[in-house]
Design a protein around this motif. Structure first.
Motif, mmCIF file in Angstrom:
data_model
loop_
_atom_site.group_PDB
_atom_site.id
_atom_site.type_symbol
_atom_site.label_atom_id
_atom_site.label_comp_id
_atom_site.label_asym_id
_atom_site.label_seq_id
_atom_site.Cartn_x
_atom_site.Cartn_y
_atom_site.Cartn_z
ATOM 1 N N ARG A 130 0.845 -1.186 0.000
ATOM 2 C CA ARG A 130 0.000 0.000 0.000
ATOM 3 C C ARG A 130 0.889 1.249 0.000
ATOM 4 O O ARG A 130 1.874 1.288 0.745
ATOM 5 N N ARG A 184 -8.790 -3.784 9.868
ATOM 6 C CA ARG A 184 -7.324 -3.731 9.686
ATOM 7 C C ARG A 184 -6.790 -2.456 10.340
ATOM 8 O O ARG A 184 -7.254 -1.358 10.042
ATOM 9 N N ARG A 226 -10.864 10.971 -1.792
ATOM 10 C CA ARG A 226 -10.711 9.586 -1.333
ATOM 11 C C ARG A 226 -11.649 8.663 -2.101
ATOM 12 O O ARG A 226 -11.326 7.502 -2.343
ATOM 13 N N TYR A 268 -9.283 5.239 -3.476
ATOM 14 C CA TYR A 268 -9.248 3.879 -2.919
ATOM 15 C C TYR A 268 -9.525 2.816 -3.970
ATOM 16 O O TYR A 268 -8.886 1.759 -3.996
ATOM 17 N N GLN A 319 -6.519 0.009 -5.649
ATOM 18 C CA GLN A 319 -6.648 -1.460 -5.619
ATOM 19 C C GLN A 319 -6.348 -2.055 -6.990
ATOM 20 O O GLN A 319 -5.922 -3.210 -7.096
HETATM 21 FE FE1 HDD Z 1 -6.293 6.940 3.122
HETATM 22 C C1 HDD Z 1 -5.253 3.735 2.822
HETATM 23 C C2 HDD Z 1 -7.352 6.297 6.364
HETATM 24 C C3 HDD Z 1 -7.009 10.269 3.577
HETATM 25 C C4 HDD Z 1 -5.627 7.488 -0.119
HETATM 26 N N1 HDD Z 1 -6.286 5.334 4.356
HETATM 27 C C5 HDD Z 1 -5.826 4.092 4.030
HETATM 28 C C6 HDD Z 1 -6.020 3.208 5.139
HETATM 29 C C7 HDD Z 1 -6.616 3.930 6.137
HETATM 30 C C8 HDD Z 1 -6.783 5.269 5.638
HETATM 31 C C9 HDD Z 1 -6.999 3.428 7.506
HETATM 32 C C10 HDD Z 1 -5.610 1.749 5.175
HETATM 33 C C11 HDD Z 1 -6.713 0.855 4.706
HETATM 34 C C12 HDD Z 1 -6.292 -0.578 4.815
HETATM 35 O O1 HDD Z 1 -6.067 -1.034 5.957
HETATM 36 O O2 HDD Z 1 -6.185 -1.221 3.781
HETATM 37 N N2 HDD Z 1 -6.960 8.072 4.683
HETATM 38 C C13 HDD Z 1 -7.442 7.598 5.884
HETATM 39 C C14 HDD Z 1 -8.070 8.685 6.596
HETATM 40 C C15 HDD Z 1 -7.969 9.798 5.824
HETATM 41 C C16 HDD Z 1 -7.277 9.414 4.610
HETATM 42 C C17 HDD Z 1 -8.744 8.552 7.948
HETATM 43 C C18 HDD Z 1 -8.459 11.189 6.072
HETATM 44 C C19 HDD Z 1 -9.498 11.462 6.759
HETATM 45 N N3 HDD Z 1 -6.281 8.582 1.966
HETATM 46 C C20 HDD Z 1 -6.647 9.860 2.317
HETATM 47 C C21 HDD Z 1 -6.630 10.722 1.149
HETATM 48 C C22 HDD Z 1 -6.259 9.928 0.084
HETATM 49 C C23 HDD Z 1 -6.038 8.591 0.631
HETATM 50 C C24 HDD Z 1 -6.987 12.183 1.157
HETATM 51 C C25 HDD Z 1 -6.081 10.267 -1.355
HETATM 52 C C26 HDD Z 1 -6.637 11.276 -1.954
HETATM 53 N N4 HDD Z 1 -5.498 5.829 1.644
HETATM 54 C C27 HDD Z 1 -5.370 6.245 0.362
HETATM 55 C C28 HDD Z 1 -4.900 5.153 -0.577
HETATM 56 C C29 HDD Z 1 -4.817 3.926 0.372
HETATM 57 C C30 HDD Z 1 -5.181 4.523 1.721
HETATM 58 C C31 HDD Z 1 -3.713 5.487 -1.377
HETATM 59 C C32 HDD Z 1 -3.522 3.131 0.364
HETATM 60 C C33 HDD Z 1 -3.932 1.689 0.276
HETATM 61 C C34 HDD Z 1 -5.355 1.711 0.084
HETATM 62 O O3 HDD Z 1 -5.810 2.991 0.048
HETATM 63 O O4 HDD Z 1 -6.072 0.751 -0.033
HETATM 64 O O5 HDD Z 1 -5.826 4.956 -1.592
#
Ligand code: HDD
Length: 688
Positions: free
Chosen positions: A69, A110, A356, A360, A364
């Motif tokens: 990730r 998770r 977001r 997400y 994937q």
């Molecule tokens: Fe995120 C993963 C929580 C903002 C893009 N995020 C990810 C995970 C968590 C969060 C818990 C892990 C999920 C897992 O266990 O597979 N993220 C947050 C929270 C945010 C937040 C609470 C703000 C309130 N995230 C955020 C933004 C973006 C992302 C603004 C992009 C615009 N986040 C991602 C991602 C991930 C991710 C890149 C990496 C792996 C995945 O999604 O599955 O898409």
């Protein structure tokens, strides 16, 4: 471990493969009689291309890795269930898993750190992810939250910038899993909207004792929508049953070396031991007409709604009761997405949330290699799936029939459209406006809530925050960045800014104007802490000559309340007690360290204590426990002398000495353990 209790468990059973039975075969089912020698002409000849077993084995191995990730790479997961208390929220939401009393919805949760790679240590200073997939009867709902209720930025378009800044620096990929470096703090000093979140990140919230002892938050404002289509704004909260507890910074760094899997192992062990972690789901509700009643914008993810203004109302409980069977198949391949919502829950215009909704699903596709990842066992809904999606990499469904389009008559028009209220419909929000790239003015205040957080901290929490800023900025090489951060801090609280400036070698900033005096007690870990010894780990230090009755009395008193006691000695195996009897040892002191325990007890027995006194590691164990605010107990005069030699003042807060046979001693020591930490101590001068 399997448990055929829930619909999700039953579904997973179809995919489980037992590795401990059967005859070795290739992927084609051909039996293999030698997997240790490749096929070759003569014993010393080159390997032959026709060796299909060699080729298949190596090829599969070569392709075992998938991209980690991009954030939250390091994690640990578990299955469980969610159960609402009653139907009292049905006036706000038609989400039946939240309002049907007695309905247990299977979940997979998770937990994660954000910045580190998959193999990084658990106990770094970082936000913790708290992502929950509810396998509801109406489809999957994912609540993808963190253990901190606000975020670094207000608009998702800044996410790549923020993540690039916090991740290891690109030229040398240093430092791993740490925010203590120039690029992160450069971003922070130039982007004051980060300030509220940075206060949380520098607090003890960023170093939780256990995943089981931290809160979770949905962060954004979401919507509940009821059966009549009325919308209510909602913020989601998870509250741990065991209370909110943290480690100490010095301790976390040592744990990172001694047990990098500290939080992961803690979750696994608790579930294996039947001490199922539990959280309460709560909601803050704001009627649609009150949207603009606050001095911040509900759509701004850098803000909380203070609980004193809008109380958190309990909805139900989450219990994690089963460890996954396979880390990769389940914890690594689980795919969360904020767009996974069910009828009764909807999104808002929060610009962080909106980005977001794209990110997400997109991530994937690269991580799991195509659009069929929802078919992976851990991701499959228990609700029925029927649509015209076809083909793609790793398609495992065999769709029968000729019609893969809508509308169709060839397939009898199936699958048909839901013609009733069971369909998901978006809340018909009025949206109009000119296309512009502009942040709303209501998002402009970056400091008031950072000040609110600071004002709400206890004396020891403030001390820890100052220490954290000093540590992090102390690692920043460029002076102008340190100065920039300190300048921003002056808008939060001048005393804080001066204390940090003094620690990092920059001039104290001028006050940036009057800051408000408001506070929110709910933000402090020191207010009404949950006390208890359940699942606490207590080290009992022994050597030959120990008074075994002391060991038994104290460990029975603690384990009776759910604590875990381990007997440690200089070497593993066993010792002889004062009566010459054998006492089993759980571990050698050399393989652990005080940082892996919540408290230490030195039983009586002059010979034992004398021996321990000769072992520097044992003495250090006691000193370090005291320094980290842990309960320290000792029985008998010799034990008391050992504590004193270790630099532990007797008496002191959380230091309990006395006869183990006396109930006053066991109850005082139990109380001291239940308090988790004793930060009223003056232990700064203690070397450890
Ligand atoms: Fe995120 C993963 C929580 C903002 C893009 N995020 C990810 C995970 C968590 C969060 C818990 C892990 C999920 C897992 O266990 O597979 N993220 C947050 C929270 C945010 C937040 C609470 C703000 C309130 N995230 C955020 C933004 C973006 C992302 C603004 C992009 C615009 N986040 C991602 C991602 C991930 C991710 C890149 C990496 C792996 C995945 O999604 O599955 O898409």
């Amino acid at each position: 471990m399997t448990n055929d209790g829930t619909a999700k468990d039953r579904q997973l059973s179809d995919f489980r493969v037992n590795a401990d039975e059967g005859t070795l075969t290739t992927d084609q089912g051909i039996r293999v009689d030698d997997t240790d020698n490749s096929l070759r002409p003569g014993e010393r000849g080159p390997s032959l291309l026709q060796d299909f077993h060699l080729r298949e084995k190596i090829t599969h191995f070569d392709h075992e890795r998938i991209p980690e990730r991009v954030v939250h790479a390091r994690g640990a997961g578990a299955y469980g269930y969610f159960e609402p208390y009653d139907d009292s929220f049905s006036e706000y939401t038609q989400a039946r898993f939240l309002t049907t009393p007695g309905r247990r919805t299977p979940v997979f949760v998770r937990f994660s750190t954000v910045a580190g790679s998959r193999g990084s240590a658990d106990t770094v200073r970082d936000v913790r992810g708290f992502a929950t997939k509810f396998y509801t009867e109406e489809g999957n709902f994912d609540l993808v939250g963190n253990n901190i209720p606000v975020f670094f930025i207000q608009d998702g378009i800044k996410f790549p910038d923020f993540v690039h800044a916090v991740k290891p620096e690109p030229h040398n990929e240093i430092p791993q899993a740490s925010s203590a470096h120039d690029t992160l703090w450069d971003f922070v000093q130039l982007q004051p909207e980060t300030m509220h979140m940075m206060m949380w990140l520098m607090s003890d919230r960023a170093i939780p004792r256990s995943y089981r002892m931290m809160q979770g938050f949905g962060v954004h404002t979401f919507r509940f929508v009821n059966a009549e289509g009325r919308s209510t704004f909602v913020k989601f909260h998870w509250t741990p049953k065991l209370g909110i507890h943290s480690l100490v910074w010095d301790e976390t760094q040592k744990i990172a070396g001694k047990d990098p899997d500290f939080n992961r192992g803690d979750l696994w062990e608790a579930i294996e031991n039947g001490a199922f972690p539990e959280w309460e789901l709560g909601v803050q509700l704001v009627p649609e007409e009150d949207e603009h009643r606050f001095d911040f914008d509900l759509l701004d993810a850098t803000k909380i709604i203070p609980e004193e203004e809008v109380p958190v109302r309990p909805v139900g409980r989450l219990v994690l009761d089963r460890n996954p069977d396979n880390f990769f198949a389940e914890t690594e391949q689980v795919a969360f997405h904020l767009g996974n919502v069910v009828p009764g829950i909807d999104v808002t215009n929060d610009p962080l949330l909106q980005a977001r909704l794209f990110s997400y699903l997109d991530t994937q596709l690269i991580r799991l290699g195509g659009p069929n990842f929802p078919q992976l066992p851990v991701n499959r809904p228990v609700a029925e799936v029927a649509n015209h999606h076809r083909d793609g990499y790793h398609q495992t469904a065999i769709h029968k029939g000729e019609a893969s389009y809508h509308p169709n008559s060839v397939g009898g028009g199936c699958p048909v459209l839901a013609g009733d209220a069971s369909a998901y419909t978006f809340y018909p929000q009025q949206v109009d406006g000119k296309m512009i790239r502009k942040r709303a003015e209501s998002f402009n205040d970056h400091y008031s809530q950072a000040t609110l957080f600071w004002n709400s901290m206890s004396v020891w929490e403030k001390k820890h925050i100052i220490g954290a800023f000093r540590f992090e900025l102390g690692k920043v090489r460029r002076k102008h960045i340190r100065e920039g951060v300190v300048r921003n801090l002056a808008h939060v609280d001048h005393h804080l800014a001066v204390a940090v400036a003094e620690g990092v070698g920059v001039a104290s900033p001028e006050p940036a104007g009057e800051t408000h005096k408001r506070s929110s007690p709910a933000l402090s870990q020191a207010v009404d802490p949950v006390r208890g010894v359940a699942t606490r780990k207590i080290a009992i230090l022994v050597a030959d000559g120990v008074d075994a009755a002391d060991v038994t009395t104290v460990s029975e008193a603690l384990t009776g309340q759910g604590a875990i006691c381990e007997v440690l000695a200089s070497i593993d195996g066993s010792v002889h007690d004062a009566n010459g009897e054998t006492l089993e040892v759980d571990r050698s002191i050399k393989t652990v360290g005080s940082v892996l325990y919540d408290a230490v007890y030195v039983p009586g027995g002059d010979g034992s204590v004398e021996e321990l006194g000769k072992d520097g590691d044992a003495v250090h164990f006691v000193t370090e426990s005291y320094k980290h605010g842990k309960a320290v107990g000792g029985s008998g005069r010799a034990a008391q002398a050992l504590l004193e030699r270790a630099g532990v003042p007797v008496p002191a807060e959380g230091v309990v000495t006395g006869d183990a046979a006396a109930t006053e001693f066991t109850s005082a020591f139990t109380e001291a353990v239940a308090a988790h930490r004793h930060f009223g101590r003056d232990s700064e001068n203690v070397p450890a």
